[in-house]
Design a protein around this motif. Structure first.
Motif: not given
Length: 286
Positions: A2-15
């Protein structure tokens, strides 16, 4: 792993529902280090919301344990095709069924499709869900309220009612609730309310079915990196998602799927009406 990094890249999906194929990074669903041991050999498993996220990871691990997989999804054809490919790569058959589980007929038809192919249902996983945050409680419209309840709890009723005539002693139902059922959420009041209803549904149905030898349990995930997240929250919130739990990061779907394997298999033979809490360390005493 499992990924250990705390933050994910900022991103958004519209639907909604979101698309797993559009996420960066992709959620982790296959848990390569997990070795199957036949815990679900030849069990017929039906999963709602199985195209992505927790549903996909559960389908993959069920298949690795020998399960025959069918899953229902709303409209995410590309994600569904990828889940089907991953399941079949585990050497198991997979049926993908497109449909909206808010409709009773859809649930009945999905069950009929699986039973027509395999003759029965041994494991039902009610997992499909949606959420729509609102800053103000007064902004939750009647339409939103009804839609959230129809997806998150009515669909569970419909699917269980359709499946039970085809489930025998030893069969299992596993429902997906949420940490929000226990700690609440100021912006997801209708969603949290449905998740609380799922806990009560699980406990009540378990008592109703105990005499028939059918177990009913639930899993209450905390912040898990699934398509529901970028399709629900603005990009800046997505970047911080999951960093407020003691473990300091969101969980991965594969870290939740092992709970479903446990509850679906004989390893949990003396458990019914219970809830598991893969939530990154939040203590909810529930």
């Amino acid at each position: 792993m499992a990924q250990q990094e705390g933050r994910q890249p900022a991103q958004h999906q519209d639907t909604q529902p979101g698309r797993e194929g559009a996420m960066t990074p992709r959620p982790q669903a296959t848990r390569p280090e997990y070795r199957g041991s036949g815990k679900l050999r030849d069990k017929v498993c039906l999963i709602t919301g199985g195209d992505s996220g927790i549903g996909r990871a559960t389908a993959v691990l069920f298949a690795r344990e020998g399960g025959r997989i069918g899953f229902v999804y709303l409209e995410e054809d590309d994600d569904a095709e990828e889940t089907k490919r991953l399941v079949e790569a585990e050497g198991q058959p997979c049926i993908a069924i497109r449909g909206d589980i808010t409709g009773r007929d859809t649930c009945r038809q999905a069950v009929e499709r699986i039973v027509g192919e395999h003759g029965r249902i041994d494991v039902l996983v009610n997992n499909a869900a949606e959420q729509h945050p609102q800053q103000s409680f007064e902004d939750i419209t009647p339409e939103q309220l009804e839609r959230t309840f129809r997806t998150n709890i009515f669909g569970y009723f419909h699917m269980a009612q359709a499946a039970l005539p085809h489930m025998k002693e030893g069969a299992v139902i596993v429902n997906t609730t949420s940490v929000t059922a226990y700690k609440g959420n100021a912006m997801l009041i209708d969603y949290a309310s449905t998740k609380g209803a799922i806990v009560a549904f699980t406990r009540s149905l378990s008592q109703h079915l105990a005499g028939r030898g059918i177990r009913v349990n639930a899993v209450a995930p905390g912040p898990i990196w699934t398509p529901l997240i970028p399709s629900t929250f603005p990009a800046d919130k997505v970047a911080e998602f999951g960093t407020d739990v003691p473990m300091g990061r969101p969980g991965q779907p594969e870290e939740v799927a092992t709970c479903f394997v446990f509850l679906a298999s004989g390893d949990s033979s003396y458990m019914t009406g219970q809830v598991l809490h893969p939530n990154g360390g939040t203590v909810v005493n529930g």
